[in-house]
Design a protein around this motif. Structure first.
Motif, PDB file in Angstrom:
ATOM      1  N   GLY A 144       0.812  -1.219   0.000  1.00 32.17           N
ATOM      2  CA  GLY A 144       0.000   0.000   0.000  1.00 32.17           C
ATOM      3  C   GLY A 144       0.835   1.254   0.000  1.00 32.17           C
ATOM      4  N   VAL A 145       1.740   1.352   0.981  1.00 28.40           N
ATOM      5  CA  VAL A 145       2.559   2.571   1.097  1.00 28.40           C
ATOM      6  C   VAL A 145       3.487   2.710  -0.121  1.00 28.40           C
ATOM      7  CG1 VAL A 145       4.285   3.786   2.488  1.00 28.40           C
ATOM      8  CG2 VAL A 145       2.417   2.590   3.622  1.00 28.40           C
TER       9      VAL A 145
ATOM     10  N   PHE B 174       2.769   5.450  -2.957  1.00 28.80           N
ATOM     11  CA  PHE B 174       3.834   6.443  -3.106  1.00 28.80           C
ATOM     12  C   PHE B 174       4.226   6.576  -4.584  1.00 28.80           C
ATOM     13  CE2 PHE B 174       8.233   7.822  -3.242  1.00 28.80           C
ATOM     14  CZ  PHE B 174       8.273   8.860  -2.315  1.00 28.80           C
TER      15      PHE B 174
ATOM     16  N   PRO C 148      -5.535   7.439  -6.825  1.00 26.43           N
ATOM     17  CA  PRO C 148      -6.060   8.188  -5.670  1.00 26.43           C
ATOM     18  C   PRO C 148      -7.570   8.075  -5.480  1.00 26.43           C
ATOM     19  CG  PRO C 148      -4.441   9.501  -6.819  1.00 26.43           C
ATOM     20  CD  PRO C 148      -4.598   8.255  -7.623  1.00 26.43           C
TER      21      PRO C 148
ATOM     22  N   VAL D  56      -2.460   2.794   1.144  1.00 23.29           N
ATOM     23  CA  VAL D  56      -2.236   3.409  -0.173  1.00 23.29           C
ATOM     24  C   VAL D  56      -2.373   4.933  -0.058  1.00 23.29           C
ATOM     25  CG1 VAL D  56      -3.009   3.474  -2.581  1.00 23.29           C
ATOM     26  CG2 VAL D  56      -3.166   1.337  -1.295  1.00 23.29           C
ATOM     27  N   ILE D  57      -3.399   5.374   0.684  1.00 24.70           N
ATOM     28  CA  ILE D  57      -3.622   6.823   0.852  1.00 24.70           C
ATOM     29  C   ILE D  57      -2.433   7.446   1.596  1.00 24.70           C
ATOM     30  CG2 ILE D  57      -5.146   8.567   1.898  1.00 24.70           C
ATOM     31  CD1 ILE D  57      -7.452   6.473   1.506  1.00 24.70           C
ATOM     32  N   ILE D  58      -1.936   6.736   2.614  1.00 26.25           N
ATOM     33  CA  ILE D  58      -0.767   7.236   3.364  1.00 26.25           C
ATOM     34  C   ILE D  58       0.443   7.358   2.432  1.00 26.25           C
ATOM     35  CG2 ILE D  58       0.910   6.627   5.193  1.00 26.25           C
ATOM     36  CD1 ILE D  58      -1.519   5.475   6.771  1.00 26.25           C
ATOM     37  N   GLY D  59       0.656   6.337   1.613  1.00 32.55           N
ATOM     38  CA  GLY D  59       1.759   6.368   0.634  1.00 32.55           C
ATOM     39  C   GLY D  59       1.633   7.567  -0.296  1.00 32.55           C
ATOM     40  N   MET D  60       0.403   7.846  -0.722  1.00 34.55           N
ATOM     41  CA  MET D  60       0.167   8.976  -1.629  1.00 34.55           C
ATOM     42  C   MET D  60       0.440  10.312  -0.949  1.00 34.55           C
ATOM     43  SD  MET D  60      -3.189   7.570  -3.593  1.00 34.55           S
ATOM     44  CE  MET D  60      -3.007   6.245  -4.796  1.00 34.55           C
ATOM     45  N   ILE D  61       0.024  10.423   0.312  1.00 36.74           N
ATOM     46  CA  ILE D  61       0.270  11.668   1.066  1.00 36.74           C
ATOM     47  C   ILE D  61       1.779  11.881   1.250  1.00 36.74           C
ATOM     48  CG2 ILE D  61      -0.007  12.722   3.370  1.00 36.74           C
ATOM     49  CD1 ILE D  61      -2.883  11.591   3.362  1.00 36.74           C
ATOM     50  N   LEU D  62       2.502  10.783   1.514  1.00 41.09           N
ATOM     51  CA  LEU D  62       3.963  10.882   1.663  1.00 41.09           C
ATOM     52  C   LEU D  62       4.621  11.351   0.363  1.00 41.09           C
ATOM     53  CD1 LEU D  62       4.788   7.653   3.738  1.00 41.09           C
ATOM     54  CD2 LEU D  62       4.917  10.014   4.527  1.00 41.09           C
ATOM     55  N   ALA D  63       4.047  10.917  -0.766  1.00 43.77           N
ATOM     56  CA  ALA D  63       4.636  11.282  -2.066  1.00 43.77           C
ATOM     57  C   ALA D  63       4.601  12.796  -2.298  1.00 43.77           C
ATOM     58  CB  ALA D  63       3.906  10.564  -3.191  1.00 43.77           C
ATOM     59  N   TYR D  64       3.565  13.460  -1.779  1.00 45.10           N
ATOM     60  CA  TYR D  64       3.486  14.923  -1.928  1.00 45.10           C
ATOM     61  C   TYR D  64       4.702  15.593  -1.291  1.00 45.10           C
ATOM     62  CZ  TYR D  64      -1.215  15.417  -3.845  1.00 45.10           C
ATOM     63  OH  TYR D  64      -2.300  15.402  -4.677  1.00 45.10           O
ATOM     64  N   SER D  65       4.999  15.147  -0.055  1.00 39.13           N
ATOM     65  CA  SER D  65       6.143  15.739   0.650  1.00 39.13           C
ATOM     66  C   SER D  65       7.442  15.424  -0.081  1.00 39.13           C
ATOM     67  CB  SER D  65       6.216  15.189   2.087  1.00 39.13           C
ATOM     68  OG  SER D  65       5.002  15.420   2.730  1.00 39.13           O
ATOM     69  N   ALA D  66       7.549  14.201  -0.603  1.00 37.79           N
ATOM     70  CA  ALA D  66       8.775  13.803  -1.312  1.00 37.79           C
ATOM     71  C   ALA D  66       8.974  14.643  -2.568  1.00 37.79           C
ATOM     72  CB  ALA D  66       8.701  12.322  -1.678  1.00 37.79           C
ATOM     73  N   VAL D  67       7.893  14.866  -3.312  1.00 41.63           N
ATOM     74  CA  VAL D  67       7.999  15.673  -4.536  1.00 41.63           C
ATOM     75  C   VAL D  67       8.365  17.116  -4.184  1.00 41.63           C
ATOM     76  CG1 VAL D  67       6.701  16.616  -6.494  1.00 41.63           C
ATOM     77  CG2 VAL D  67       6.498  14.204  -5.920  1.00 41.63           C
TER      78      VAL D  67
ATOM     79  N   LEU E 261      14.028  18.240  -9.817  1.00 44.96           N
ATOM     80  CA  LEU E 261      13.205  17.886 -10.982  1.00 44.96           C
ATOM     81  C   LEU E 261      13.139  19.050 -11.978  1.00 44.96           C
ATOM     82  CD1 LEU E 261      10.194  15.999  -9.308  1.00 44.96           C
ATOM     83  CD2 LEU E 261      11.979  14.994 -10.723  1.00 44.96           C
TER      84      LEU E 261
END
Lengths: 168, 188
Positions: free
Chosen positions: A107-108, A112, B102, B119-130, B137
């Protein structure tokens, strides 16, 4: 009523999705998307983590409203159609131990990468779908490359898995 | 005529109603289930593909019609070749791992699939990473190619020079092909 409890055909779904996209372009002069809503949630989580306390929640905007609406709509529809059930791990997660760590890693990690790809391409998934309808070349490059990579890898992994089963 | 472009509280209220409708539609179309998505990628279940292609078939022609009437404006974010390609590849890899985008992760979570929360947590983390690597980039990936120009369609609606007509026809042919070749699976 079967229309509420049953599944809908692809031509009904496809038509409704196209109408939703057109309606959003007409009503909001924008595409339906949750990127700003999720960004607001992300900033709220980051600010709260940095401060060590729960900060003020993000202000309700139309994209956060859309996000909340999707939660309500999918919940209601799943309950009415009888597909709502609590599931902590996907069915293909394996045993109890794997059922704990696999959904977290998948999931994570997967979430991501999906969001990273969308951020690099510069739009949400729904935005890419809408842009494809508007004949944006960038959206078609994104969608085709995503589908080819995901489909090819899935088929190869599936064959590898089937081969492994046959060898046992 | 021009788009309504709602503002203020009415915009939020209509967005909530639209979200409810979209949530129902996502559940009814099986787009939110892990198995449907993975089977579609393995070309074992055609529902997701036919839904996408049929929406293109209807949407492309409808958009052209509404655009000519002035009821909608073009709302496309600037895109460049390499970011679109690399973004698509990365998103595709993520998709085979988690089988969610999403919007489907949110709807799947609402349908009781608690694992969609990861999955939602992973997506939220991706915002900070980007955000953290946005400078890198901008200096690299976004300089490799120029933005792809957006060509506004012109000419007759049913002209063979209209790419929208061609895309609609190709989408419909693909829908029929998938419908008669790929079967229909079960959901979760």
């Amino acid at each position: 009523m079967k229309i509420l409890s049953g599944k809908w055909s692809f031509y009904i779904n496809g038509t409704l999705i196209a109408l939703f996209i057109m309606l959003s372009l007409y009503l909001f002069d924008d595409t339906l998307g949750m990127s700003d809503g999720m960004l607001a949630v992300s900033e709220f989580v980051r600010d709260s983590t940095e401060a060590g306390e729960i900060k003020a929640p993000p202000t309700l905007n139309w994209q956060l409203g859309l996000l909340g609406g999707i939660l309500i709509g999918a919940l209601a529809s799943a309950i009415i159609s009888g597909s709502w059930k609590i599931q902590f791990a996907p069915k293909d997660s394996g045993g109890i131990v794997a059922g704990i760590w696999k959904p977290i890693v998948q999931g994570v990690g997967g979430g991501f990468l999906v969001m990273l790809g969308l951020q690099i391409a510069g739009d949400s998934f729904w935005g890419q779908w809408s842009a494809a309808i508007q004949l944006s070349s960038g959206a078609w490059i994104f969608i085709i490359s995503m589908f080819i990579v995901a489909s090819a890898a899935s088929i190869l992994l599936d064959r590898h898995h089937e081969k492994g089963k046959g060898g046992e | 005529m021009e788009p309504l472009a709602l503002t203020g509280n009415l915009r939020i209220a209509i967005a909530i109603i639209a979200g409810i409708g979209l949530g129902v539609l996502l559940e009814k179309s099986d787009l939110i289930w892990r198995k449907t998505t993975l089977d579609a990628l393995r070309l074992k279940d055609g529902r997701l593909l036919t839904t996408f292609l049929f929406s293109i078939f209807v949407g492309v022609m409808l958009f052209q019609l509404l655009l000519q009437q002035g009821l909608v404006n073009i709302q496309v974010r600037p895109a460049a070749f390499w970011p679109s390609l690399i973004g698509g590849i990365i998103c595709g890899i993520g998709l085979i791992i988690c089988a969610k985008v999403p919007i489907s992760a949110i709807a799947s979570f609402a349908a009781g699939r608690i694992h969609a929360l990861w999955v939602i947590i992973g997506m939220i983390l991706a915002y900070s990473a980007v955000n953290a690597v946005s400078g890198f980039l901008s200096d690299t990936l976004y300089t490799w190619s120029k933005p792809i120009p957006y060509h506004e369609q012109a000419g007759d609606y049913f002209s063979f020079e209209n790419p929208a007509l061609w895309l609609s026809i190709i989408s419909l042919v693909l829908v029929l092909f998938i419908q008669f070749t790929i079967g229909r699976g079960d959901n979760d």
